[in-house]
Design a protein around this motif. Sequence first.
Motif: not given
Length: 817
Positions: A688-697, A725-733
């Motif tokens: 999934d190339d349309y993922i947003f997640e906060t980087p670990p550092s 943050l634990p949130i992961i957002i996918s904008a693929k669909r």
Amino acid sequence: MAGGQQTTSVPMDNAAVVDAKPLRTLTPMFPAALGLHTFTAKENSSSIVCVTPFGPYAGGTEQAMPASIPPMFASPAAPTEPNQRQPYMVHLNGAAPANGTANNTVVIPDLQTSGAATAESGKRKRGRPRRVQDSSVPSAHLIPPVSSAPGGNFTAVQAPSSATTDAPGKKKRGRPRRVDVPILSTPSAPQVHSTPVLQTPPASAVNQSGTRKRGRPRRVQDNADTSAPPIQSKYSEPVLQTPSVVTSSENGKRKRGRPKRVPDSSLISSSHSGFSIDDDSGDITTGKRGRPRKIDVNLLNLPPLFSDDPRESADNVLMMFDALRRRLMQLDEVKEGAKQQHNLKAGSIMMSAELRTNKNKRIGEVSGVEVGDMFYFRIEMCLVGLNSQSMSGIDYMSAKFGNEEDPVAISIVSAGVYENTEDDPDVLVYTGQGMSGKDDQKLERGNLALERSLHRGNQIRVVRSVKDLTCPTGKIYIYDGLYKIREAWVEKGKSGFNVFKHKLIREPGQPDGIAVWKKTEKWRENPSCRDHVILRDISYGAESKPVCLVNEVDDEKGPSHFTYTTKLSYINSLSSMRKMQGCSCASVCLPGDDNCSCTHRNAGDLPYSASGILVSRMPVLYECNDSCKCSHNCRNRVVQKGSQIHFEVFKTGDRGWGLRSWDPIRAGTFICEYAGEVIDKNSMIGEDDYIFETPPSEQNLRWNYAPELLGEPNLSDSSETPKQLPIIISAKRTGNIARFMNHSCSPNVFWQPVLYDHGDEGYPHIAFFAIKHIPPMTELMYDYGQSQGNVQLGINSGCRKSKNCLCWSRKCRGSFG
């Protein structure tokens, strides 16, 4: 004598017969003109003064008496009152010898000292204080020492008339005469063969009563400087002095009044580093009155602003300035009283701390500033060295051309004040500076520099302006590149007075500057005139303004199919998530309201300015929610209202599709929210190339202001690692325009967690804000972060696989994800 006037011959024993006039028609000259001697008769003779030529001029006008010798004028009459003082007669060589050699006698009027004279009432006179003479000079009969030499030559110094008083205890008004000679010590009786003695001026201008005189204080020399003469002539070499702002008087207190102007040491080498001095009164780098004391940045815990990359240094300086300006505006909104110009105060702080780049004036390009860069305040251009004038439009310097030196223009700002012509993006007809509405413009200062630039043919940086009602100044400044003056003339302006006109032509081979703005203005007014459009609105009305889909690179018809949405869909329903507490504000949340709960959650301040600009980056930003009693127009409701910018999705050359704007975006402006589906990391299937997640550092972003510059404590703990943050957002669909923002190691956009519809801080909305001013048609990019893994093997601790970076920035890390 010449002129046919009747003269009287007075015989004198053992002396030559000379032509004489009565005393009332003569005036002694001090010093005597070239070729003249001053005589006196014997004690019992009539009171006459005779002036006789000597040397090659003994024959008067028949023997070429020079025209420079002044004529004789009436002398003061003899005193009629017993209390009136008699003029002193100084005999240099005694009685006239038998051989007829002249006795050198000087008639010196009685002079009064005025340095310490005050009014009888003891009150200070208003106006500019007169020059105070050294207290060592006695108050009785000031007679300068006279030195004689063989041949009768002598020099007499007459005290200035402005130092006398016309009434007891009163001084004459007016500007005191400038004295370019040292003060001579004066004995109480005339002395022969005496030597002038230099006296040190008093340390402070204080009258006899000990009260300080008002008005402009006279220049006080540093007590430590004992080798320099106490008074500098205007023809003497400049002497570098310690700044008077940091010097103190003997009692340890700072001296009041205007501090003396301190030239920068770099002026000796024609450099303009540090607090440079420019000829124009509008130069921000000039040491002006009211300038704050210089700040020692070594004592502050400031982030490093300067690097080997000039572009990065300029961006950091501008980000620091705008952060200070926003914070000052935030603090000022809480206070009651007159509002200040926050941009000028922030610029003054930056100047005092030497937080600026390109301090030396130069012809041509400026390091770190690129064509198309935009500025909301003139002080921003001063901080990066693009134009050092905070008010006037012409910046100039003295430059050498071979063995010759000329003042030439190096930068101009066309701000719409004068009658400039800017219809052509490659041609500018620039009007000179001056009071064109009241008088003809003068060929001086900036106008003279432009005239010399026409002959020298040097390059000039041109800054143009466009109207923008969303900013306080009503205009935005755009750097349009380098120009050269091709023609200049004088014509009648609309006011009826003569003005200078200069035709400047843009140098070829430069990126587009103002031309981009002119195109986007037409597109905003009529989107149908945008060419290479695949789809007029990719959002199908979901956004407040249409989002064009454009491809100017190849024949691809668009990105892969997805469902456009502006919302964030959670795994669990919002009703099951923790609720936020609402404020009880009646209409809108106000700055400084201690009863507003939303203000307390945001560290005691409203996070946005009145125009919706984010002031500081925060761990979590709390907007007003449905539980709040304030209206929908509250300033603490920005992200939830959606984007207000004209976007276009365009095809890049090597990074797929990208996002850019037709509008100028100011630093701190909300751009968009990352919309899509909140997913579970363990439930991901495939790439999934349309993922947003906060980087670990997360890297420390230099966007907030430095509290130390405002005297505030720095509460940030650099040793604390930001939590992922634990949130992961996918904008693929499903997603919005945020899915098209590419990665950059030098981003112009950052993300900010925001809560407004629930209170679970682990699953906030992800809002994007502008790091810096972003001109139209500039690609919007943020930093995806760097996961801990092997780029070559694709091993990744996060959901996004590591990829090679193609951002081509100077700080490129080589990979992201």
